[in-house]
Design an enzyme around this catalytic site. Structure first.
Site, mmCIF file in Angstrom:
data_model
loop_
_atom_site.group_PDB
_atom_site.id
_atom_site.type_symbol
_atom_site.label_atom_id
_atom_site.label_comp_id
_atom_site.label_asym_id
_atom_site.label_seq_id
_atom_site.Cartn_x
_atom_site.Cartn_y
_atom_site.Cartn_z
ATOM 1 N N CYS A 105 0.807 -1.224 0.000
ATOM 2 C CA CYS A 105 0.000 0.000 0.000
ATOM 3 C C CYS A 105 0.842 1.278 0.000
ATOM 4 O O CYS A 105 0.346 2.345 -0.360
ATOM 5 C CB CYS A 105 -0.965 -0.011 1.179
ATOM 6 N N HIS B 133 -1.628 6.942 3.306
ATOM 7 C CA HIS B 133 -0.188 6.912 3.577
ATOM 8 C C HIS B 133 0.467 8.098 2.864
ATOM 9 O O HIS B 133 0.156 8.388 1.697
ATOM 10 C CB HIS B 133 0.449 5.629 3.030
#
Ligand SMILES: NC(=O)c1ccc[n+]([C@@H]2O[C@H](COP(=O)([O-])OP(=O)(O)OC[C@H]3O[C@@H](n4cnc5c(N)ncnc54)[C@H](OP(=O)(O)O)[C@@H]3O)[C@@H](O)[C@H]2O)c1
Length: 341
Positions: free
Chosen positions: A127, A247
């Site tokens: 990710c 993120h």
């Protein structure tokens, strides 16, 4: 076509169901699996599907033409290759097969060309790496990346639902301590190596003998595979921060050729799956949460004309997992390799 989702009750699994609904991905039936019993049925496009414990219902996977895996590495290792050999398409969001040379690791905007009709097990990316790859691949095509320095700021949802629930409990303790002007005292954490509320943790996964964390190794190795550039030298410091989802990455990219900031800007403005923020605007995890594209801001020249600096933010549950997985399925379908319902 019957579509299966393993891990349907998790952070990624929940987003997979939303993406199947929102993008109107076709299915005749959805088969949903979890580890434990007692989950409520899920409703996708007005159809109610029970959630079945995989341990007692795994044979039903044999009826599926397409299976999304969003459980654990272990579950994927046990079942994914066998299902693909039997003819099902399997899209795996775990890290079990990402570096397997027989398994394509796919981010459609970057390397859809690596999909093959006879490789039915397809891996989705880490990710953190997915945001990096979408933002950097247009620049790599222009000037070839030679070295990368990466610092990640990774949200708690990246560690799964348990970590997020633990964070919520710690946040309440933290808020009470803050109100009293005291230092918080947390119970021993179960999901992360230290309390995350009011903290940052420079460890994502376990460390190898050289002191690199799992996450740091995955980002470097997976990026090299997706860009088809094994010689890029990448140093990563992966850090968990107390954000919920999304993120962020600070990235210093050094190129073989001279890299022109204005050319980079023009190229990134029209790059697929990306939104460039310009001037004094920049993306944050809070603002980017729930959005599909990878956001890039703070694009600027580095120490000399061969280096560019970027700030990249993407939703780890969407482009980092569920959205990317459904985009892979759409690409397979577009090529006529899926049996329609
Ligand atoms: N979170 C992210 O940002 C992210 C991004 C990319 C990839 N991934 C990968 O995606 C996968 C899922 O991550 P997550 O964050 O969604 O985790 P999660 O929130 O902890 O959810 C895990 C899911 O898998 C199920 N599960 C666990 N063990 C199982 C087993 N033995 N058999 C069947 N189902 C099982 C759980 O069922 P119960 O609810 O019954 O426990 C739950 O539905 C992991 O492999 C992770 O590495 C995660």
């Amino acid at each position: 076509m019957i579509v299966g989702v393993v891990g349907a009750t998790g952070m990624v699994g929940g987003e997979l169901l939303s993406q199947i609904e929102r993008r109107r991905f076709p299915f005749s039936r959805l088969l949903l699996f979890s580890a434990s019993r007692g989950h409520a049925p899920r409703i996708v496009r007005d159809r109610r599907s029970p959630v079945l414990p995989l341990s007692s219902h795994s044979r039903l996977l044999n009826d599926c033409g397409l299976v999304f895996f969003a459980g654990s590495d272990g579950v994927s290792r046990r079942l994914a290759k066998r299902l693909a050999r039997r003819g099902a398409w399997v899209i795996d969001d775990s890290s079990a097969f990402r570096l397997d040379p027989e398994v394509p690791l796919i981010i459609p905007e970057v390397n859809a060309g690596a999909l093959r009709a006879d490789r039915r097990l397809v891996a989705g990316p880490n990710c953190t790496m997915s945001g990096l790859a979408v933002a950097l691949s247009p620049l790599h095509r222009l000037w070839k990346i030679r070295e990368l320095r990466v610092a990640s700021y990774q949200s708690v949802s990246g560690a799964g639902r348990g970590a997020l629930e633990e964070f919520a409990g710690q946040a309440a303790v933290f808020a009470q301590a803050l109100a009293k002007g005291e230092n918080p005292s947390f119970p021993k954490p179960r999901f992360l190596p230290a309390p995350i509320a009011g903290n940052v943790i420079p460890q994502v996964g376990s460390f190898d003998l050289l002191g690199r964390s799992d996450e740091e190794t995955k980002v470097a190795a997976e990026l090299a595979k997706v860009l088809g550039a094994p010689r890029i030298k990448t140093s990563v410091t992966a850090v968990r921060v107390p954000t919920i989802r999304g993120h962020a990455i600070a990235c210093w990219a050094r190129f073989h050729g001279k890299a022109d900031e204005a050319v980079a800007r023009r190229r990134l403005r029209r790059a697929p799956g990306m939104k460039l923020h310009e001037g004094s605007l920049y993306p944050t995890p809070l603002a980017a949460a729930g959005s599909g594209p990878v956001h890039v801001g703070r694009l600027r020249r580095g120490v000399d004309g061969r280096e560019l600096c970027l700030w990249i933010v993407s939703d780890n549950l969407l482009k980092g997992a569920a959205l990317n997985a459904v985009q892979i399925a759409e690409e397979i379908r577009r090529r006529g390799w899926l049996n329609e319902p």
